[in-house]
Design an enzyme around this catalytic site. Sequence first.
Site, PDB file in Angstrom:
ATOM      1  N   GLY A  14       0.672  -1.253   0.121  1.00 37.06           N
ATOM      2  CA  GLY A  14       0.130  -0.104  -0.090  1.00 37.06           C
ATOM      3  C   GLY A  14       0.608   1.451   0.054  1.00 37.06           C
ATOM      4  O   GLY A  14       0.480   2.486   0.574  1.00 37.06           O
ATOM      5  N   ASP A  34      -3.829  -6.982  -5.647  1.00 38.30           N
ATOM      6  CA  ASP A  34      -2.804  -7.619  -5.810  1.00 38.30           C
ATOM      7  C   ASP A  34      -2.716  -9.043  -5.651  1.00 38.30           C
ATOM      8  O   ASP A  34      -3.937  -9.625  -4.901  1.00 38.30           O
ATOM      9  CB  ASP A  34      -1.816  -7.346  -4.657  1.00 38.30           C
ATOM     10  CG  ASP A  34      -0.132  -7.349  -4.791  1.00 38.30           C
ATOM     11  OD1 ASP A  34       0.526  -6.335  -5.024  1.00 38.30           O
ATOM     12  OD2 ASP A  34       0.256  -8.656  -5.107  1.00 38.30           O
ATOM     13  N   ILE A  57      -4.582  -9.293 -12.099  1.00 38.09           N
ATOM     14  CA  ILE A  57      -4.816  -8.103 -12.613  1.00 38.09           C
ATOM     15  C   ILE A  57      -5.719  -8.618 -14.251  1.00 38.09           C
ATOM     16  O   ILE A  57      -6.707  -8.119 -14.470  1.00 38.09           O
ATOM     17  CB  ILE A  57      -4.016  -7.094 -12.917  1.00 38.09           C
ATOM     18  CG1 ILE A  57      -3.771  -6.590 -11.475  1.00 38.09           C
ATOM     19  CG2 ILE A  57      -4.188  -6.224 -14.109  1.00 38.09           C
ATOM     20  CD1 ILE A  57      -2.611  -5.636 -11.398  1.00 38.09           C
ATOM     21  N   GLU A  58      -4.965  -9.683 -14.602  1.00 40.60           N
ATOM     22  CA  GLU A  58      -5.409 -10.121 -16.036  1.00 40.60           C
ATOM     23  C   GLU A  58      -6.815 -10.771 -15.672  1.00 40.60           C
ATOM     24  O   GLU A  58      -7.699 -10.992 -16.750  1.00 40.60           O
ATOM     25  CB  GLU A  58      -4.417 -11.377 -16.279  1.00 40.60           C
ATOM     26  CG  GLU A  58      -3.100 -10.933 -16.684  1.00 40.60           C
ATOM     27  CD  GLU A  58      -2.421 -11.164 -15.492  1.00 40.60           C
ATOM     28  OE1 GLU A  58      -2.776 -10.761 -14.393  1.00 40.60           O
ATOM     29  OE2 GLU A  58      -1.337 -11.794 -15.464  1.00 40.60           O
ATOM     30  N   SER A  76       2.244   0.443  -9.444  1.00 36.43           N
ATOM     31  CA  SER A  76       3.797   0.557  -9.896  1.00 36.43           C
ATOM     32  C   SER A  76       3.843  -1.036 -10.245  1.00 36.43           C
ATOM     33  O   SER A  76       4.095  -1.791  -9.366  1.00 36.43           O
ATOM     34  CB  SER A  76       4.326   1.003  -8.526  1.00 36.43           C
ATOM     35  OG  SER A  76       4.134   0.232  -7.559  1.00 36.43           O
ATOM     36  N   CYS A  79       8.733  -4.077 -11.999  1.00 34.10           N
ATOM     37  CA  CYS A  79       9.851  -3.347 -12.864  1.00 34.10           C
ATOM     38  C   CYS A  79      10.861  -4.444 -13.461  1.00 34.10           C
ATOM     39  O   CYS A  79      11.600  -3.977 -14.341  1.00 34.10           O
ATOM     40  CB  CYS A  79      10.635  -2.262 -11.966  1.00 34.10           C
ATOM     41  SG  CYS A  79      11.387  -2.902 -10.581  1.00 34.10           S
TER      42      CYS A  79
HETATM   43  N1  SAH Z   1       3.327  -0.424  -5.064  1.00 41.05           N
HETATM   44  C1  SAH Z   1       3.301  -1.695  -4.132  1.00 41.05           C
HETATM   45  C2  SAH Z   1       4.331  -2.802  -4.618  1.00 41.05           C
HETATM   46  C3  SAH Z   1       4.376  -2.854  -6.026  1.00 41.05           C
HETATM   47  S1  SAH Z   1       5.307  -4.272  -6.676  1.00 41.05           S
HETATM   48  C4  SAH Z   1       3.774  -1.399  -2.670  1.00 41.05           C
HETATM   49  O1  SAH Z   1       3.724  -0.262  -2.243  1.00 41.05           O
HETATM   50  O2  SAH Z   1       4.090  -2.131  -2.052  1.00 41.05           O
HETATM   51  C5  SAH Z   1       4.496  -4.981  -7.541  1.00 41.05           C
HETATM   52  C6  SAH Z   1       3.123  -5.730  -6.918  1.00 41.05           C
HETATM   53  O3  SAH Z   1       2.414  -6.341  -8.035  1.00 41.05           O
HETATM   54  C7  SAH Z   1       3.860  -6.999  -6.217  1.00 41.05           C
HETATM   55  O4  SAH Z   1       3.127  -6.919  -4.990  1.00 41.05           O
HETATM   56  C8  SAH Z   1       3.048  -8.271  -7.085  1.00 41.05           C
HETATM   57  O5  SAH Z   1       2.447  -9.229  -5.988  1.00 41.05           O
HETATM   58  C9  SAH Z   1       1.931  -7.553  -7.909  1.00 41.05           C
HETATM   59  N2  SAH Z   1       1.794  -8.357  -8.892  1.00 41.05           N
HETATM   60  C10 SAH Z   1       2.533  -8.637  -9.998  1.00 41.05           C
HETATM   61  N3  SAH Z   1       1.891  -8.964 -10.943  1.00 41.05           N
HETATM   62  C11 SAH Z   1       0.599  -9.273 -10.722  1.00 41.05           C
HETATM   63  C12 SAH Z   1      -0.517  -9.488 -11.403  1.00 41.05           C
HETATM   64  N4  SAH Z   1      -0.458 -10.201 -12.516  1.00 41.05           N
HETATM   65  N5  SAH Z   1      -1.660  -9.483 -10.849  1.00 41.05           N
HETATM   66  C13 SAH Z   1      -1.965  -9.015  -9.675  1.00 41.05           C
HETATM   67  N6  SAH Z   1      -0.905  -8.434  -8.907  1.00 41.05           N
HETATM   68  C14 SAH Z   1       0.549  -8.722  -9.540  1.00 41.05           C
END
Ligand code: SAH
Length: 350
Positions: A14, A34, A57-58, A76, A79
């Site tokens: 978060g 997530d 998310i898909e 985010s 990366c």
């Molecule tokens: N902004 C967040 C972290 C981002 S890191 C923070 O502050 O903690 C990327 C996140 O995306 C990770 O928690 C990972 O579990 C999630 N993630 C990666 N691929 C995903 C997907 N296909 N569907 C949902 N969540 C995903």
Amino acid sequence: MGPVRVLELYSGIGGMHQALRESCISAEVVAAVDVNTVANEVYKHNFPSTPLWAKTIEGITLAELNRLSFDMILMSPPCQPFTRIGLQGDVSDPRTNSFLYILDILPRGKLVETLKKCGFKYQEFLLSPTYILENFPDQEPKASVKHRVAAGLEKESSFTSPEEEHIEPNSGSDAGSGQCSQKEAFVFKLETAKEMERKRNQDSDLSIQMLKDFLEEDGEEMSQYFLPPKALLRYAFLLDIVTPSCRRSTCFTKGYGHYVEGTGSVLQTAEDVQLESVFKSIEMLSEEEKLMKLSTLKLRYFTPREIENLHGFSPEFGFPDKITMKQRYRLLGNSLNVHVVAKLISLLTG
Ligand code: SAH
């Protein structure tokens, strides 16, 4: 107008939600998404009233998204597909799929065109946690506006996990300074004169807070953070060592506290000991003598709370007790700098 309705994708622990609060705009997170169950527990612990969708998310349909009638997406995405030291798979890396899905279901081309017609502008920012360097395609406002945040957290080259990397001296140097030439002589501790000067310059920038402002009180629990002898002997030369009066550190990535190399700085708590005196001619010594010398530095890892502080998380933010140390470092390493994002949200909505 009511509060801005925010959709928080890839919500992790978060960081975006924290930043939204810090930006002080009137907003409500209408859904956070997530797949990571551990991250989700932390999210729920801190934002209990926010609807949290524990799914990929898909797996979200356009209809579900539309029902949220959101005004803003904060996200985010992973990366790793794009980092310099990673595999550089870019859009062919499966970890990019969910983001491509989002771009696909939100009619992006049309969206941008419509926004432009209505007089909206879009902006791209090149970010470093020390500065926000503003880079506008349309040159407005002027580049080179710098916004300083908290302590100087350098962006590190290594966002990939160390398991994916082969170990190379100085592969942990920061992205900004580029690859260090193999020919440059190491002064001591595998550092070149140029690198040492860069660090010295950063440490003398009085506009940046010292690390000591972010540290926890010394106490008994601190003993668990001291580097074990094995790690000291094996990795001493690869560590980025900082003292409480430094104004910089390297970026804390998800392997911190576990993989030693290139994952974040360690803290020298014996401030009066000179690094140079420890490392000069240390190769000549026996293991036992080496260890004796290295131990005088009293090196420890930053605690998760200290990393939270450096990332700008509020004091109220916390982890449920059952989340292990390793999990905390992992989650924090994936998160973001709250102050930087809060500033961006203010710019975006201001
Ligand atoms: N902004 C967040 C972290 C981002 S890191 C923070 O502050 O903690 C990327 C996140 O995306 C990770 O928690 C990972 O579990 C999630 N993630 C990666 N691929 C995903 C997907 N296909 N569907 C949902 N969540 C995903």
